[in-house]
Design a protein around this motif. Structure first.
Motif, PDB file in Angstrom:
ATOM      1  N   LEU A  14       0.712  -1.240   0.116  1.00  0.00           N
ATOM      2  CA  LEU A  14       0.093   0.081  -0.043  1.00  0.00           C
ATOM      3  C   LEU A  14       0.768   1.429  -0.041  1.00  0.00           C
ATOM      4  O   LEU A  14       0.491   2.401  -0.813  1.00  0.00           O
ATOM      5  N   THR A  18       0.717   3.810  -2.912  1.00  0.00           N
ATOM      6  CA  THR A  18       0.563   5.329  -2.603  1.00  0.00           C
ATOM      7  C   THR A  18       1.389   6.406  -3.249  1.00  0.00           C
ATOM      8  O   THR A  18       1.227   7.314  -3.804  1.00  0.00           O
ATOM      9  N   LEU A 162      -7.032  -6.111   1.159  1.00  0.00           N
ATOM     10  CA  LEU A 162      -5.778  -5.349   0.557  1.00  0.00           C
ATOM     11  C   LEU A 162      -5.999  -4.727  -0.711  1.00  0.00           C
ATOM     12  O   LEU A 162      -5.640  -3.320  -1.061  1.00  0.00           O
ATOM     13  N   THR A 165      -8.601  -1.812  -0.796  1.00  0.00           N
ATOM     14  CA  THR A 165      -8.003  -0.690  -0.400  1.00  0.00           C
ATOM     15  C   THR A 165      -7.072   0.033  -1.228  1.00  0.00           C
ATOM     16  O   THR A 165      -7.180   1.079  -1.527  1.00  0.00           O
ATOM     17  N   LEU A 166      -6.396  -0.676  -2.195  1.00  0.00           N
ATOM     18  CA  LEU A 166      -5.532  -0.335  -3.263  1.00  0.00           C
ATOM     19  C   LEU A 166      -6.453   0.389  -4.312  1.00  0.00           C
ATOM     20  O   LEU A 166      -6.129   1.438  -4.715  1.00  0.00           O
TER      21      LEU A 166
END
Length: 178
Positions: A14, A18, A162, A165-166
């Motif tokens: 992550l 980001t 995961l 969220t990405l």
């Protein structure tokens, strides 16, 4: 940023994603780099990439063409976008296979055994499990993120969280979407 030499922890993945998203605003470049990052960072993948929503018979005027509300099979299709892996299916009808189902229902599909999934599209016969996350911004379908593995039951609920969220980070980085 160079490709990771070992598999990353979820936090590191992550963080790397980001960083990629913060350094670039072009969605196509970000999809390409995210595909490469995911493919290199997660073990036991044979495909990682994006399919973009396109209405039938529409010339792609922009990178994303949106579908609002509920979609039906006659309203469009998914067209291959940036990816890492073997040659892929180029077009997938809405509601067909795991990707088309995720797009049509706008829900993540975590399939432990793709050969048991009704209507599975075998773009790569080596694929055994699949995780597909729809790209939905403000109720509009933009496409899907698709991950395939040659290992049955490869994707856990933690993997799903995961990658969701990405995807949320990717969508938040799109110009005009945040």
């Amino acid at each position: 940023m160079s490709a990771p030499s070992t598999h990353l922890t979820p936090e590191d993945l992550l963080s790397a994603a980001t960083g990629l998203l913060a350094a670039e605003q072009d969605p196509l470049a970000n999809m390409a780099n995210l595909s490469a990052l995911i493919f290199e960072a997660l073990p036991d993948l044979n495909w990682a990439g994006f399919y973009l929503y396109r209405p039938h018979a529409a010339a792609p005027a922009s990178l994303f063409t949106v579908a609002s509300g509920g979609s039906s099979e006659g309203e469009g299709e998914l067209v291959l976008g940036p990816f890492q892996g073997r040659i892929a299916c180029t077009r997938i009808a809405m509601g067909k296979g795991v990707c088309g189902t995720a797009a049509r229902t706008r829900t993540t599909q975590r399939i432990p055994d793709v050969h048991a999934f009704p209507g599975h599209i075998a773009c790569d016969a080596a694929s055994a499990s699949e995780l597909v996350i729809p790209l939905v911004a403000h109720g509009q379908l933009l496409g899907v993120l698709d991950l395939d593995s040659p290992r049955k039951d490869r994707f856990s609920p933690a993997d799903q969280q995961l990658l969701e969220t990405l995807v949320a980070a990717f969508l938040a980085a799109l110009p005009g979407v945040a």
